[in-house]
Scaffold this motif. Structure first.
Motif, PDB file in Angstrom:
ATOM      1  N   ALA A 117       0.882  -1.238  -0.196  1.00  7.67           N
ATOM      2  CA  ALA A 117       0.018   0.144   0.154  1.00  7.67           C
ATOM      3  C   ALA A 117       0.849   1.253   0.028  1.00  7.67           C
ATOM      4  O   ALA A 117       0.244   2.390  -0.393  1.00  7.67           O
ATOM      5  CB  ALA A 117      -0.832   0.022   1.311  1.00  7.67           C
ATOM      6  N   SER A 118       2.291   1.301   0.324  1.00 11.33           N
ATOM      7  CA  SER A 118       2.927   2.371   0.744  1.00 11.33           C
ATOM      8  C   SER A 118       2.872   3.193  -0.690  1.00 11.33           C
ATOM      9  O   SER A 118       3.130   4.314  -0.697  1.00 11.33           O
ATOM     10  CB  SER A 118       4.236   1.930   1.142  1.00 11.33           C
ATOM     11  OG  SER A 118       4.911   1.268   0.328  1.00 11.33           O
ATOM     12  N   THR A 119       3.174   2.546  -1.867  1.00  9.65           N
ATOM     13  CA  THR A 119       3.467   3.220  -2.934  1.00  9.65           C
ATOM     14  C   THR A 119       2.306   4.120  -3.663  1.00  9.65           C
ATOM     15  O   THR A 119       2.362   5.292  -3.913  1.00  9.65           O
ATOM     16  CB  THR A 119       3.862   2.309  -4.162  1.00  9.65           C
ATOM     17  OG1 THR A 119       5.124   1.643  -4.038  1.00  9.65           O
ATOM     18  CG2 THR A 119       4.014   3.266  -5.601  1.00  9.65           C
ATOM     19  N   ALA A 120       1.083   3.417  -3.317  1.00  6.99           N
ATOM     20  CA  ALA A 120      -0.091   4.146  -3.441  1.00  6.99           C
ATOM     21  C   ALA A 120      -0.843   5.187  -2.522  1.00  6.99           C
ATOM     22  O   ALA A 120      -1.281   6.393  -2.935  1.00  6.99           O
ATOM     23  CB  ALA A 120      -1.354   3.196  -3.539  1.00  6.99           C
ATOM     24  N   ALA A 121      -0.087   5.119  -1.432  1.00 15.70           N
ATOM     25  CA  ALA A 121      -0.700   5.965  -0.268  1.00 15.70           C
ATOM     26  C   ALA A 121       0.221   7.253  -0.193  1.00 15.70           C
ATOM     27  O   ALA A 121      -0.363   8.413  -0.148  1.00 15.70           O
ATOM     28  CB  ALA A 121      -0.672   5.469   1.006  1.00 15.70           C
ATOM     29  N   ALA A 122       1.485   7.292  -0.215  1.00 17.70           N
ATOM     30  CA  ALA A 122       2.245   8.481  -0.194  1.00 17.70           C
ATOM     31  C   ALA A 122       1.966   9.357  -1.222  1.00 17.70           C
ATOM     32  O   ALA A 122       2.348   8.923  -2.465  1.00 17.70           O
ATOM     33  CB  ALA A 122       3.848   7.678  -0.021  1.00 17.70           C
ATOM     34  N   GLY A 123       1.766  10.490  -1.026  1.00 20.75           N
ATOM     35  CA  GLY A 123       1.568  11.472  -1.935  1.00 20.75           C
ATOM     36  C   GLY A 123       0.583  11.265  -3.195  1.00 20.75           C
ATOM     37  O   GLY A 123       0.534  11.781  -4.068  1.00 20.75           O
ATOM     38  N   SER A 124      -0.449  10.501  -2.814  1.00 19.50           N
ATOM     39  CA  SER A 124      -1.303  10.169  -3.884  1.00 19.50           C
ATOM     40  C   SER A 124      -2.838  10.938  -3.702  1.00 19.50           C
ATOM     41  O   SER A 124      -3.713  10.746  -4.568  1.00 19.50           O
ATOM     42  CB  SER A 124      -1.782   8.738  -3.736  1.00 19.50           C
ATOM     43  OG  SER A 124      -2.497   8.465  -2.634  1.00 19.50           O
ATOM     44  N   PHE A 125      -2.823  12.006  -2.863  1.00 15.56           N
ATOM     45  CA  PHE A 125      -4.037  12.485  -2.827  1.00 15.56           C
ATOM     46  C   PHE A 125      -4.046  13.903  -3.661  1.00 15.56           C
ATOM     47  O   PHE A 125      -3.032  14.419  -4.157  1.00 15.56           O
ATOM     48  CB  PHE A 125      -4.056  13.198  -1.362  1.00 15.56           C
ATOM     49  CG  PHE A 125      -4.505  12.134  -0.210  1.00 15.56           C
ATOM     50  CD1 PHE A 125      -5.533  11.488  -0.064  1.00 15.56           C
ATOM     51  CD2 PHE A 125      -3.342  11.582   0.389  1.00 15.56           C
ATOM     52  CE1 PHE A 125      -5.940  10.376   0.875  1.00 15.56           C
ATOM     53  CE2 PHE A 125      -3.607  10.421   1.209  1.00 15.56           C
ATOM     54  CZ  PHE A 125      -4.628   9.967   1.609  1.00 15.56           C
ATOM     55  N   ILE A 126      -5.233  14.332  -4.227  1.00 17.14           N
ATOM     56  CA  ILE A 126      -5.353  15.399  -4.898  1.00 17.14           C
ATOM     57  C   ILE A 126      -6.426  16.365  -4.498  1.00 17.14           C
ATOM     58  O   ILE A 126      -7.817  15.734  -3.985  1.00 17.14           O
ATOM     59  CB  ILE A 126      -5.631  15.165  -6.426  1.00 17.14           C
ATOM     60  CG1 ILE A 126      -5.793  16.495  -7.289  1.00 17.14           C
ATOM     61  CG2 ILE A 126      -6.756  14.267  -6.299  1.00 17.14           C
ATOM     62  CD1 ILE A 126      -5.667  16.134  -8.540  1.00 17.14           C
ATOM     63  N   ASP A 178      -8.199  10.299  -3.984  1.00 17.52           N
ATOM     64  CA  ASP A 178      -7.203   9.589  -4.397  1.00 17.52           C
ATOM     65  C   ASP A 178      -6.992   9.846  -5.868  1.00 17.52           C
ATOM     66  O   ASP A 178      -7.785   9.643  -6.577  1.00 17.52           O
ATOM     67  CB  ASP A 178      -7.222   8.114  -4.127  1.00 17.52           C
ATOM     68  CG  ASP A 178      -6.037   7.400  -4.103  1.00 17.52           C
ATOM     69  OD1 ASP A 178      -4.959   7.619  -4.846  1.00 17.52           O
ATOM     70  OD2 ASP A 178      -5.753   5.892  -3.890  1.00 17.52           O
ATOM     71  N   ARG A 179      -5.452  10.009  -6.228  1.00 15.35           N
ATOM     72  CA  ARG A 179      -5.136  10.606  -7.623  1.00 15.35           C
ATOM     73  C   ARG A 179      -5.464   9.364  -8.366  1.00 15.35           C
ATOM     74  O   ARG A 179      -5.982   9.357  -9.613  1.00 15.35           O
ATOM     75  CB  ARG A 179      -3.873  10.967  -7.763  1.00 15.35           C
ATOM     76  CG  ARG A 179      -3.519  11.651  -9.118  1.00 15.35           C
ATOM     77  CD  ARG A 179      -1.897  11.892  -9.151  1.00 15.35           C
ATOM     78  NE  ARG A 179      -1.647  12.928  -7.986  1.00 15.35           N
ATOM     79  CZ  ARG A 179      -1.710  14.214  -8.339  1.00 15.35           C
ATOM     80  NH1 ARG A 179      -2.156  14.674  -9.537  1.00 15.35           N
ATOM     81  NH2 ARG A 179      -1.439  15.186  -7.281  1.00 15.35           N
ATOM     82  N   ASP A 180      -5.041   8.115  -7.932  1.00 11.10           N
ATOM     83  CA  ASP A 180      -5.370   6.703  -8.755  1.00 11.10           C
ATOM     84  C   ASP A 180      -6.716   6.711  -9.070  1.00 11.10           C
ATOM     85  O   ASP A 180      -6.867   5.742  -9.998  1.00 11.10           O
ATOM     86  CB  ASP A 180      -4.755   5.562  -7.913  1.00 11.10           C
ATOM     87  CG  ASP A 180      -3.483   5.728  -7.551  1.00 11.10           C
ATOM     88  OD1 ASP A 180      -2.601   6.653  -8.411  1.00 11.10           O
ATOM     89  OD2 ASP A 180      -2.727   5.101  -6.816  1.00 11.10           O
ATOM     90  N   LEU A 181      -7.723   7.162  -8.710  1.00 17.43           N
ATOM     91  CA  LEU A 181      -9.079   6.994  -8.767  1.00 17.43           C
ATOM     92  C   LEU A 181      -9.419   7.613 -10.301  1.00 17.43           C
ATOM     93  O   LEU A 181     -10.579   7.424 -10.803  1.00 17.43           O
ATOM     94  CB  LEU A 181     -10.113   7.449  -7.633  1.00 17.43           C
ATOM     95  CG  LEU A 181      -9.960   6.505  -6.458  1.00 17.43           C
ATOM     96  CD1 LEU A 181     -10.926   7.032  -5.481  1.00 17.43           C
ATOM     97  CD2 LEU A 181     -10.339   5.023  -6.831  1.00 17.43           C
TER      98      LEU A 181
END
Length: 225
Positions: A117-126, A178-181
């Motif tokens: 989960a670390s890669t997706a969580a760190a800095g992934s917010f917009i 989450d930016r990934d969404l």
């Protein structure tokens, strides 16, 4: 409780949580202990607020902090200001918004390696922000309710409901996702409606080509039937 005090406790190698036996009658007692790679320990409760929204409560020795849930591409994400918690399985990842990331794992032993989960969580917010307005000169009644839904790539990212209590347009709104969404093109569709006592008064929808733009939307009056 001062957020800087809590962050200092997270970054320093200090015991962070009281035991469940020390909980007051008003506090949840179903705490889950987490051991972290920096030598600290924290208890977390996962429950829902009065509206049913999931939240995580971090139990520190000198108080608690509540992090409401935000949309996530995987696992579960919680946020309060710059403090973020990403959980996936038994792993948890803390981010303080200043580049400090702390990895923890449920139980007495800290994680030996970074969780997936670390890669997706760190800095992934917009951050998303904008306003809703309309051209009509008629003031909104005090019991009007604004509902905003933000979608991308065929999924709902955010749905918010505001009791306006006499507020008049333009009405600002903000959300964190989450930016990934976001879809590959990063486009967003904003749908908004203003209702009063169950009757639709104003509605509108607009697609924005980039999530970085102000999401300003103009509604139109709904014809009375």
């Amino acid at each position: 409780m001062n957020q800087r005090t809590l962050l200092a406790g997270l970054i320093a190698l200090l015991p962070l949580a009281a035991t469940a036996a020390d909980a007051t009658p008003e506090e949840p007692t179903s705490r889950q202990p987490y051991a972290c790679t920096n030598g600290s320990r924290i208890d977390i409760s996962f429950l829902a607020d009065i509206s049913g929204r999931p939240q995580a409560i971090l139990h520190f020795a000198d108080g608690n902090m509540t992090l409401p849930a935000v949309p996530a591409a995987s696992g579960a994400l919680y946020r309060n200001g710059d403090i973020k918690l990403h959980t996936q399985g038994t792993d948890a990842l803390f981010e303080d918004g200043k580049g400090n990331v702390i990895r923890c794992r449920q139980g007495d032993l800290p994680p030996a390696s970074p969780p997936a989960a670390s890669t997706a969580a760190a800095g992934s917010f917009i951050e998303l922000a904008g306003s809703v307005g309309y051209r009509a000169r008629i003031a909104l009644p005090p019991d009007a309710i604004l509902t905003i839904r933000i979608r991308s790539a065929g999924r709902t990212l955010v749905e918010q409901r505001y009791e306006l209590n006499g507020a008049q347009p333009p009405i600002p709104f903000a959300a964190t996702v989450d930016r990934d969404l976001l879809g590959k093109k990063g486009s967003l569709t904003v749908n908004a409606r203003i209702e009063q006592r169950g009757k639709l008064r104003y509605a509108g929808s607009k697609t924005f080509p980039s999530a970085g733009l102000p999401l300003d939307l103009e509604l139109r009056p709904v014809a009375k039937r």
